[in-house]
Motif scaffolding. Structure first.
Motif, short mmCIF file in Angstrom:
data_model
loop_
_atom_site.label_atom_id
_atom_site.label_comp_id
_atom_site.label_asym_id
_atom_site.label_seq_id
_atom_site.Cartn_x
_atom_site.Cartn_y
_atom_site.Cartn_z
N GLN A 163 0.81 -1.22 0.00
CA GLN A 163 0.00 0.00 0.00
C GLN A 163 0.84 1.27 0.00
N VAL A 164 2.14 1.15 0.32
CA VAL A 164 3.02 2.33 0.40
C VAL A 164 4.27 2.08 -0.44
N ASP A 165 5.02 3.17 -0.69
CA ASP A 165 6.11 3.12 -1.67
C ASP A 165 7.45 2.69 -1.07
N SER A 216 4.93 0.30 -3.90
CA SER A 216 3.48 0.46 -3.96
C SER A 216 2.91 -0.16 -5.23
#
Length: 238
Positions: A163-165, A216
């Motif tokens: 969900q995040v980079d 992500s």
């Protein structure tokens, strides 16, 4: 610059398939994800996939509620990963990418049973292999399954598309002061108890000297962009 890997095990969460309204599967989301994997395959990367079942059921959460034992709940979670894998296989084939679902939980009337040598053969032929059913055993997460299969199938790295980079010192959605890491060792990730993968998965990756790349899955990032080096990611490596 593209990452220096050819054969990649891509770990996806079940939530990557979920519709915005919370329904467990959305055709548009599935098609976009399949197109992303197709782009990576067309770029020359050999892809194996492990997808979780959290959009349908989470065994640990269900057993924690107290009305079902953990082994049974985890078995139900394994079945959820098969459902997701079959959906993704169908979308990949529709996108022009030959794909094959292989399940650690034998169900030969539905899909091929996982075995190492046939899976290697499919990868060598350029097929995307979708690995369902976790490890085939309760009490192990799909993160651990992803690292296990990557080691078995001689993958160069695991890409956790999340969900995040990248990997942060804390949840960046809750803590604006969270620091993003460009690179970590497995030991540092375990010592800091970073939650991007469970400790068993990190420990197995450390033992196998297997890099884990975290980025992500959401636009403007993508699996293909991470592998091609045009999207940010954190590398956890020896």
């Amino acid at each position: 610059m593209a990452l220096p890997y050819k054969r990649i095990l891509v770990k996806l969460s079940g939530e990557a398939l979920q519709a915005p309204d919370g329904y467990w599967l959305e055709a548009q989301t599935l098609a976009a994800l399949a197109g992303d994997i197709a782009r990576a395959s067309d770029a020359g990367f050999q892809i194996a996939l492990v997808i979780g079942g959290g959009n349908i059921i989470r065994g640990a959460r269900m057993s924690a509620a107290g009305w079902i034992d953990r082994a049974t709940a985890d078995s139900m979670g394994m079945l959820a990963t098969v459902m997701n894998s079959l959906a993704l296989e169908t979308a990949l084939n529709a996108a022009g990418v030959p794909a094959r679902t292989m399940s650690a939980v034998s169900m030969p009337t539905i899909c091929e049973t996982y075995a190492r040598q046939p899976a290697l053969h499919h990868l060598d032929k350029g097929q995307v292999v979708v690995l369902a059913g976790g490890t085939g055993n309760p009490f192990f997460t799909t993160d651990t399954s992803a690292v296990l299969r990557a080691a078995e199938l001689r993958c160069d790295a695991v890409l956790k598309a999340t969900q995040v980079d990248g990997v942060y010192s804390a949840d960046p959605k809750r803590d604006p002061s969270a620091v993003r890491y460009e690179r970590l060792t497995h030991d540092e990730a375990i010592a800091a108890d970073l939650k991007v993968m469970d400790t068993a998965a990190f420990a197995l990756a450390r033992e196998q000297r297997l890099p884990i790349v975290v980025g992500s899955v959401h636009p403007p990032s993508s699996v293909a962009a991470i592998l091609e080096g045009s999207a940010p990611a954190t590398v956890v490596a020896p």
